[in-house]
Design a protein around this motif. Structure first.
Motif, PDB file in Angstrom:
ATOM      1  N   TRP A   1      -1.257   4.573  10.136  1.00  0.00           N
ATOM      2  CA  TRP A   1      -0.519   6.825  10.499  1.00  0.00           C
ATOM      3  C   TRP A   1      -1.377   6.738   8.675  1.00  0.00           C
ATOM      4  O   TRP A   1      -1.160   8.408   9.629  1.00  0.00           O
ATOM      5  CB  TRP A   1       0.725   6.310  10.368  1.00  0.00           C
ATOM      6  CG  TRP A   1       1.754   6.063  12.127  1.00  0.00           C
ATOM      7  CD1 TRP A   1       1.071   5.286  12.534  1.00  0.00           C
ATOM      8  CD2 TRP A   1       3.004   6.626  12.560  1.00  0.00           C
ATOM      9  NE1 TRP A   1       1.413   5.506  13.908  1.00  0.00           N
ATOM     10  CE2 TRP A   1       2.858   6.487  13.297  1.00  0.00           C
ATOM     11  CE3 TRP A   1       3.715   7.001  12.194  1.00  0.00           C
ATOM     12  CZ2 TRP A   1       3.767   6.968  14.089  1.00  0.00           C
ATOM     13  CZ3 TRP A   1       4.601   7.738  12.574  1.00  0.00           C
ATOM     14  CH2 TRP A   1       4.339   7.520  13.784  1.00  0.00           C
ATOM     15  N   TYR A   2      -1.342   6.563   8.307  1.00  0.00           N
ATOM     16  CA  TYR A   2      -2.217   6.926   6.751  1.00  0.00           C
ATOM     17  C   TYR A   2      -3.045   7.688   7.037  1.00  0.00           C
ATOM     18  O   TYR A   2      -3.745   8.731   6.602  1.00  0.00           O
ATOM     19  CB  TYR A   2      -1.992   6.419   5.792  1.00  0.00           C
ATOM     20  CG  TYR A   2      -0.409   5.959   4.727  1.00  0.00           C
ATOM     21  CD1 TYR A   2       0.327   7.308   4.822  1.00  0.00           C
ATOM     22  CD2 TYR A   2      -0.435   4.805   3.824  1.00  0.00           C
ATOM     23  CE1 TYR A   2       1.546   7.172   3.986  1.00  0.00           C
ATOM     24  CE2 TYR A   2       1.347   4.251   3.525  1.00  0.00           C
ATOM     25  CZ  TYR A   2       1.434   5.244   3.576  1.00  0.00           C
ATOM     26  OH  TYR A   2       3.462   5.600   3.221  1.00  0.00           O
TER      27      TYR A   2
ATOM     28  N   TRP B   1      -3.535  -3.914   5.649  1.00  0.00           N
ATOM     29  CA  TRP B   1      -1.820  -3.620   5.971  1.00  0.00           C
ATOM     30  C   TRP B   1      -1.755  -2.497   6.956  1.00  0.00           C
ATOM     31  O   TRP B   1      -2.995  -1.851   7.718  1.00  0.00           O
ATOM     32  CB  TRP B   1      -1.839  -2.189   4.217  1.00  0.00           C
ATOM     33  CG  TRP B   1      -1.787  -3.267   2.957  1.00  0.00           C
ATOM     34  CD1 TRP B   1      -0.451  -3.778   2.761  1.00  0.00           C
ATOM     35  CD2 TRP B   1      -2.534  -3.285   2.237  1.00  0.00           C
ATOM     36  NE1 TRP B   1      -0.672  -3.937   1.473  1.00  0.00           N
ATOM     37  CE2 TRP B   1      -1.818  -4.097   0.924  1.00  0.00           C
ATOM     38  CE3 TRP B   1      -3.664  -3.103   2.328  1.00  0.00           C
ATOM     39  CZ2 TRP B   1      -2.334  -3.843  -0.259  1.00  0.00           C
ATOM     40  CZ3 TRP B   1      -4.785  -3.013   0.913  1.00  0.00           C
ATOM     41  CH2 TRP B   1      -4.246  -3.559   0.057  1.00  0.00           C
ATOM     42  N   ARG B   2      -0.531  -2.130   7.533  1.00  0.00           N
ATOM     43  CA  ARG B   2      -0.248  -1.992   8.579  1.00  0.00           C
ATOM     44  C   ARG B   2       0.106  -0.850   7.675  1.00  0.00           C
ATOM     45  O   ARG B   2      -0.085  -0.003   9.002  1.00  0.00           O
ATOM     46  CB  ARG B   2       1.186  -2.566   9.213  1.00  0.00           C
ATOM     47  CG  ARG B   2       1.086  -3.929  10.430  1.00  0.00           C
ATOM     48  CD  ARG B   2       2.097  -4.322  10.398  1.00  0.00           C
ATOM     49  NE  ARG B   2       2.005  -6.110  10.639  1.00  0.00           N
ATOM     50  CZ  ARG B   2       2.581  -6.489  11.960  1.00  0.00           C
ATOM     51  NH1 ARG B   2       2.199  -5.560  12.462  1.00  0.00           N
ATOM     52  NH2 ARG B   2       1.842  -7.518  12.405  1.00  0.00           N
ATOM     53  N   ALA B   3       0.028  -0.311   7.724  1.00  0.00           N
ATOM     54  CA  ALA B   3       0.736   0.675   6.893  1.00  0.00           C
ATOM     55  C   ALA B   3      -0.285   2.027   7.307  1.00  0.00           C
ATOM     56  O   ALA B   3      -0.335   3.165   7.009  1.00  0.00           O
ATOM     57  CB  ALA B   3       1.847   0.924   5.432  1.00  0.00           C
TER      58      ALA B   3
ATOM     59  N   LEU C   1       0.713  -0.778   0.088  1.00  0.00           N
ATOM     60  CA  LEU C   1      -0.105  -0.043   0.635  1.00  0.00           C
ATOM     61  C   LEU C   1       0.482   1.008  -0.200  1.00  0.00           C
ATOM     62  O   LEU C   1       1.271   1.611   1.572  1.00  0.00           O
ATOM     63  CB  LEU C   1      -0.787   0.185   0.966  1.00  0.00           C
ATOM     64  CG  LEU C   1      -1.569   0.797   1.513  1.00  0.00           C
ATOM     65  CD1 LEU C   1      -2.546   1.421   0.298  1.00  0.00           C
ATOM     66  CD2 LEU C   1      -1.902   1.045   2.960  1.00  0.00           C
TER      67      LEU C   1
END
Lengths: 157, 162, 407
Positions: free
Chosen positions: A107-108, A102-104, A47
């Motif tokens: 914060w996004y 997704w871990r990303a 991602l």
């Protein structure tokens, strides 16, 4: 290849942007399913980016939803890129969170919440990230004035 | 220091001034409050090519309570402002503040909702360094200016907290 | 979240609180000696071990994206300098390429070559700063001076090209601000030689140094799958064994004409990141040498009147050129309506510019995909289970750059 799969399985529309890049549009109800398909079946493992655009006042878009979420995916196996756009209404600014996939996204999505005030259903820790808790409003919205400061401690001249 | 209250405004006080100021200006213990791009130039000033040690200010103390000079290096935004104020409040007298670069001085070209328009809105500043970021030579010049300023101070009068 | 509740209990004034179970909540930052950057980490410690942590950022948020919506396309360039201020040329180039793609224009070959050379110089300064600062924080002071002196030479070189050491403001939409100065090739070669010497000295001091090795080896570990899930890119990802580099995978500029390798390492720890960075510097040096050899002669900007300023002789003798000059000065280039995402390989990974245009001379939206944002979001994960001292090593190798992280 990816376009065919997406078109066959979901209600996805592919439009050309001004400069020849493909942008896929989908309804926000389908987002989680499409993202899951992209990640697991089409091998879009990254991602790359997740952001939002505020179209308030954009010429020729008066009747369309105010916000659009923008997701950029990347498949390292096939070196393919893919952009997904999801309209979000001003009246119900919420959308499914991609944190289960997704871990990303964690914060996004916090950044988009902070800057645009869009709520992510299913995000476990949705709080401000760049601004401070006392801050009122969402600075990247088009109706937030550029110079409206909200000092935390008094300023002297 | 105590002595000056006995001597008052006399010849002895000015001799004490000279000695104390001489000692102070060549042994700054700095606290680098490094936030942004200017930090890269701060690293350059500190390294051997420009060598801030020649001016007796090479030694950074990362505890504000042990530092005399606060270098505010880079943009300070509203979120960071309370931290900067607190670092300043923790420093012991006598203390000086150097505003490093235009962002710290006036907000620079970041004139928007997030940034503080100059740290002098929060804490008193002694020397401003222009430049985005300032060249190392400008930093050394500012340090000499600060030394001159310290040289003119007297133990009779403390600046005190603003 | 249990940790957050505990933090809220701390009234903001006490730095340390001991919980009944013997664990300590410790506040680190936002201005901390061993962290070159302003992030705040709340740590929950069991003895020296990090049990849980929360990373707070935003102390350098300066409204880049909002500000870009109020200036014209060329005025955005100086703001991009200050995103990743350790590798400013790459930001300049990435932004210019995105706008050029949006406008559908090409740039002359010489311009592409110069952009490659300056990007690689920036990549080297980025890695030198990262390794130098990291080494200094771990006690290797000499290395810091060696690497910063090498960086100083590179700064002088970029100063001679762009007129700025750190903030060059070098590209324009459709070209460059100015051509390379005379004798650049010789200067660059001299600098590269000095860089190579300093680098090999530093390598000798660091790579097999017992202390440095022990503090980097097996600290900050993350698995390959997790790294992908966190959307790592750049040296951090390549240290996890994934050979993803935008320069190879979707070549831009003239990167496909050079012979270079993408270093990868399978160990997924801080030492692997250090090795990858060292190797990348060497590859960048090789790219610069090849580019200097191939550097063609010719114009440096797209010569169409709608994009870059016409030459002065034409402005004074030709009404069209005069009008173009006037319009470009007051309004700048006007891309058509549309949107674009353009990635380049930044110092820390994929640096992408997503630009939406509404057909006027001001961008509707400029979004930067900051490479260190996903990296920093994994910081909590990277330090979990390690010692407090490992945070310094991990944070240093993460190479967080505030301007880019918080924009």
């Amino acid at each position: 290849m990816k376009e065919e799969v997406l078109k066959k399985r979901f209600n996805v529309e592919i439009r050309k942007s001004g400069c020849g890049q493909d942008f896929a549009y989908c309804r926000k109800e389908d987002l989680l399913e499409i993202a899951g398909c992209l990640k697991n079946d089409l091998k879009f493992a990254f991602l790359i980016d997740l952001t939002c655009v505020d179209y308030k006042g954009y010429p020729g878009r008066e009747t369309m939803p105010r916000f659009e979420m923008v997701y950029h995916f990347y498949a390292h196996d096939t070196r393919e890129r893919m952009t997904l756009k999801v309209p979000v209404e001003e009246t119900s600014p919420n959308i499914d969170s991609l944190t289960p996939l997704w871990r990303a996204a964690d914060w996004y999505e916090r950044e988009v919440y902070d800057m645009y005030g869009i709520h992510f259903t299913g995000h476990k820790d949705l709080r401000r990230i760049l601004m401070y808790e006392e801050f009122k409003g969402h600075p990247l919205r088009k109706d937030y004035p550029l110079k409206a400061r909200q000092p935390r401690i008094p300023h002297e001249d | 220091m105590g002595l000056e209250t006995v001597f008052g405004n006399s010849f002895l006080t000015s001799r004490v001034d000279a000695a104390v100021n001489w000692a102070r200006k060549y042994s700054f213990f700095q606290y680098p409050f490094v936030t942004a791009c200017c930090g890269m130039e701060f690293m350059s000033v500190w390294a051997s090519t420009y060598d801030i040690a020649r001016f007796g200010a090479e030694f950074p103390r990362f505890s504000p309570r042990q530092a005399d000079v606060l270098f505010v290096v880079g943009t300070v935004n509203e979120k960071l402002a309370p931290a900067l104020r607190r670092v300043y409040d923790q420093m012991a007298e006598p203390k000086w503040v150097v505003s490093f670069g235009v962002c710290a001085t006036s907000g620079g070209f970041y004139d928007n909702y997030a940034t503080v328009q100059g740290i002098d809105k929060i804490i008193p500043v002694d020397v401003y360094i222009p430049g985005c970021p300032p060249r190392p030579q400008a930093v050394l010049d500012a340090l000499i200016k600060l030394q001159e300023k310290v040289d003119r101070e007297t133990v009779l009068k403390y600046k005190g907290l603003k | 979240m249990d940790l957050l509740e505990r933090i809220q209990k701390i009234a903001g004034n006490n730095m340390v609180e001991t919980a009944p179970d013997g664990r300590v909540v410790l506040n680190m930052g936002p201005s901390h000696p061993a962290m070159h950057g302003i992030v705040r980490i709340y740590l929950e410690l069991d003895g020296e071990k990090v049990v849980n942590s929360d990373v707070e950022i935003g102390y350098l948020h300066r409204g880049f994206e909002k500000t870009c919506e109020t200036v014209n396309y060329n005025q955005v360039v100086p703001y991009t300098d200050r995103l990743n201020y350790v590798s400013p040329f790459i930001n300049n180039v990435g932004y210019a390429l995105a706008v050029e793609k949006l406008m559908g224009i090409d740039t002359p070959e010489r311009c592409s070559y110069i952009r490659v050379i300056m990007s690689e110089i920036s990549r080297i300064t980025d890695h030198l700063t990262c390794i130098g600062a990291n080494a200094m924080e771990l006690g290797a002071f000499t290395v810091y001076f060696y690497l910063i002196n090498a960086r100083e030479e590179l700064y002088k070189l970029s100063d001679s090209v762009a007129g700025g050491r750190i903030t060059p403001n070098y590209t324009r939409v459709g070209g460059l601000a100015k051509d390379l100065p005379e004798g650049f090739e010789q200067d660059a070669e001299a600098v590269l030689l000095k860089l190579e010497k300093n680098l090999s000295d530093s390598e000798k001091l660091l790579s097999r140094n017992r202390i440095f090795y022990d503090r980097l080896k097996d600290t900050g570990k993350i698995t390959r799958e997790e790294a992908i899930s966190y959307s790592f890119t750049g040296p951090m990802l390549r240290a996890c064994g994934v050979d993803y580099d935008v320069r190879k995978d979707s070549p831009y500029l003239v990167y496909d004409r050079f012979n270079f390798e993408i270093p990868i390492c399978e160990d997924c720890d801080n030492y692997a990141r250090y090795l990858v960075r060292i190797e990348e510097i060497k590859q960048s040096v090789s790219i610069i040498r090849q580019a200097l050899k191939q550097l063609p002669k010719g114009p440096i900007s797209n010569e169409s009147y709608g994009v870059s300023l016409p030459p002065k002789e034409q402005v004074y003798s030709n009404i069209e050129a005069l009008m173009a000059h006037f319009k470009l000065t007051f309004e700048g280039p006007k891309p058509p309506r549309g949107e674009v995402y353009f990635p380049v390989e930044g110092g820390n990974g994929e640096l992408g510019f997503y630009i939406v245009s509404d057909g006027t001379h001001r961008p509707w939206r400029v979004r930067v995909r900051p490479p260190c944002f996903p990296l920093t979001s994994a910081l909590s994960r990277l330090i979990k289970g390690g010692y407090v001292a490992d945070i310094i090593a991990t944070f240093g190798q993460l190479n967080m750059i505030g301007g880019e992280l918080e924009r």
